[in-house]
Design a protein around this motif. Sequence first.
Motif, PDB file in Angstrom:
ATOM      1  N   UNK A  37      -1.308-118.042  88.927  1.00  0.00           N
ATOM      2  CA  UNK A  37      -0.236-119.034  88.906  1.00  0.00           C
ATOM      3  C   UNK A  37       1.071-118.258  89.037  1.00  0.00           C
ATOM      4  N   UNK A  38       1.654-118.279  90.219  1.00  0.00           N
ATOM      5  CA  UNK A  38       2.809-117.456  90.545  1.00  0.00           C
ATOM      6  C   UNK A  38       4.096-118.155  90.105  1.00  0.00           C
ATOM      7  N   UNK A  39       4.795-117.575  89.149  1.00  0.00           N
ATOM      8  CA  UNK A  39       6.006-118.181  88.590  1.00  0.00           C
ATOM      9  C   UNK A  39       7.281-117.728  89.285  1.00  0.00           C
ATOM     10  N   UNK A  40       7.155-117.000  90.386  1.00  0.00           N
ATOM     11  CA  UNK A  40       8.297-116.335  90.999  1.00  0.00           C
ATOM     12  C   UNK A  40       9.468-117.262  91.296  1.00  0.00           C
ATOM     13  N   UNK A  41       9.191-118.484  91.775  1.00  0.00           N
ATOM     14  CA  UNK A  41      10.259-119.376  92.220  1.00  0.00           C
ATOM     15  C   UNK A  41      11.028-120.020  91.071  1.00  0.00           C
ATOM     16  N   UNK A  44       0.794-114.712  83.986  1.00  0.00           N
ATOM     17  CA  UNK A  44       1.851-113.755  83.632  1.00  0.00           C
ATOM     18  C   UNK A  44       2.508-113.146  84.868  1.00  0.00           C
ATOM     19  N   UNK A  45       2.425-113.790  86.031  1.00  0.00           N
ATOM     20  CA  UNK A  45       2.948-113.198  87.251  1.00  0.00           C
ATOM     21  C   UNK A  45       4.119-114.005  87.795  1.00  0.00           C
ATOM     22  N   UNK A  46       5.259-113.370  88.093  1.00  0.00           N
ATOM     23  CA  UNK A  46       5.540-111.966  87.782  1.00  0.00           C
ATOM     24  C   UNK A  46       5.938-111.795  86.329  1.00  0.00           C
ATOM     25  N   UNK A  47       5.781-110.594  85.817  1.00  0.00           N
ATOM     26  CA  UNK A  47       6.048-110.336  84.416  1.00  0.00           C
ATOM     27  C   UNK A  47       7.501-110.600  84.043  1.00  0.00           C
ATOM     28  N   UNK A  59      -4.444-114.264  71.829  1.00  0.00           N
ATOM     29  CA  UNK A  59      -3.129-113.906  71.308  1.00  0.00           C
ATOM     30  C   UNK A  59      -2.712-112.503  71.744  1.00  0.00           C
ATOM     31  N   UNK A  60      -3.694-111.649  72.057  1.00  0.00           N
ATOM     32  CA  UNK A  60      -3.367-110.339  72.608  1.00  0.00           C
ATOM     33  C   UNK A  60      -2.660-110.497  73.947  1.00  0.00           C
ATOM     34  N   UNK A  61      -3.144-111.433  74.765  1.00  0.00           N
ATOM     35  CA  UNK A  61      -2.501-111.712  76.050  1.00  0.00           C
ATOM     36  C   UNK A  61      -1.105-112.283  75.821  1.00  0.00           C
ATOM     37  N   UNK A  62      -0.983-113.220  74.895  1.00  0.00           N
ATOM     38  CA  UNK A  62       0.308-113.843  74.598  1.00  0.00           C
ATOM     39  C   UNK A  62       1.337-112.794  74.197  1.00  0.00           C
ATOM     40  N   UNK A  63       0.959-111.928  73.260  1.00  0.00           N
ATOM     41  CA  UNK A  63       1.901-110.929  72.754  1.00  0.00           C
ATOM     42  C   UNK A  63       2.270-109.908  73.816  1.00  0.00           C
ATOM     43  N   UNK A  64       1.351-109.656  74.761  1.00  0.00           N
ATOM     44  CA  UNK A  64       1.623-108.666  75.791  1.00  0.00           C
ATOM     45  C   UNK A  64       2.439-109.183  76.952  1.00  0.00           C
ATOM     46  N   UNK A  65       2.287-110.476  77.280  1.00  0.00           N
ATOM     47  CA  UNK A  65       2.896-111.013  78.495  1.00  0.00           C
ATOM     48  C   UNK A  65       4.184-111.788  78.256  1.00  0.00           C
ATOM     49  N   UNK A  66       4.313-112.436  77.094  1.00  0.00           N
ATOM     50  CA  UNK A  66       5.418-113.366  76.882  1.00  0.00           C
ATOM     51  C   UNK A  66       6.336-112.854  75.768  1.00  0.00           C
ATOM     52  N   UNK A  87       4.297-105.734  88.681  1.00  0.00           N
ATOM     53  CA  UNK A  87       4.696-106.002  87.305  1.00  0.00           C
ATOM     54  C   UNK A  87       3.725-106.861  86.537  1.00  0.00           C
ATOM     55  N   UNK A  88       2.560-107.211  87.095  1.00  0.00           N
ATOM     56  CA  UNK A  88       1.624-108.070  86.402  1.00  0.00           C
ATOM     57  C   UNK A  88       0.450-107.301  85.845  1.00  0.00           C
ATOM     58  N   UNK A  89      -0.534-108.040  85.303  1.00  0.00           N
ATOM     59  CA  UNK A  89      -1.734-107.404  84.801  1.00  0.00           C
ATOM     60  C   UNK A  89      -2.720-107.200  85.932  1.00  0.00           C
ATOM     61  N   UNK A  90      -3.511-106.139  85.873  1.00  0.00           N
ATOM     62  CA  UNK A  90      -4.543-105.918  86.857  1.00  0.00           C
ATOM     63  C   UNK A  90      -5.844-105.675  86.131  1.00  0.00           C
TER      64      UNK A  90
END
Length: 320
Positions: free
Chosen positions: A108-112, A137-140, A162-169, A311-314
């Motif tokens: 889900x690309x949030x770039x715009x 989480x893209x782009x970070x 929550x690990x994802x939440x704390x790392x991305x947001x 800048x995202x997760x891989x």
Amino acid sequence: MNELSHSARLPTELLRIIILHYLATVREEHGTIEVSKKSHKAPWCMVEPLTLTSRTCRRLALEGWFEVYFTHSPNDLLEAWPEFSTWTKELHCVEPGTDSQILPVMRWNLTLFHRLRKLRVDFEPSNPNAMLLLRFDYPRSIASQLQELELHDISWPSPMPLTVVAGAFHGLRVFKMSQDLIWCDLCNICRFATFKDHPPEQIVYEKIVGLPSHYTTLLKRLIHLQTVVLTIGYGLGGSECDACMDMMYSSKEYCEERITRKAVDRPPSLQSVIWRFRQRDPAEVVMDFEDEPELYVAHADGYTEEESDTGGMVATSSDD
């Protein structure tokens, strides 16, 4: 006559205030904010007449209506109008996928969406979906500017999402989760809560933690987090956690040590934790994954947080 007509026009700024107030009122009256997978925007039939009155009203009405953007598909984000980058403040996504589709399925690309301040994701509770948040989480740089995150129907609400939440947001001030199951940090399992009597509609903890201890430990990375709201389902007929409560909380020393640890590990800006309860028929609650927590452990081992050139997760293999 033309001068009189021109002078009688309302300033655009005042029109914007009136239209936004109207849309907010309609949204409150007609919205379904607590219903999963349904938009809580004002119905289009209540907005369309405004778009037919004048060019200015049309633009302001569209601007107000698209402050919340509701979508079922990542493709919709790529094909969004250019104006959405300045209009949309809340993105409401319905994610029907499963954990097996994390990659290579499209992110889900949030770039715009440069003004995005809130992300709401409604998952499908019948699917294993605890790691699907990795797709958002893209782009970070955009993900980290979000101030509010709201997640509905995570199938296995363990500490892992929550690990994802704390790392991305990183910029979160408000975090909300709503699902039928709840994580018990005494027996380390996700359960459907059952009580002898109806609980209050909500319980508010102010200036104290009120979170499962693993949640507290993971969320302390969010230095701006002020409010956490947890909504869970419940049934009547007893308590699923009688055994672990009797065993653990019989020790006064354990209780005191547990409270002290939570106070130390708490997110530094946390002001309140709110628990909300909704009664559910146990027959309608999806609990197929209760006996398969290893499914989510496997995903945690297979996906680690690394910075790509975007800048995202891989995805990386845990065997490398």
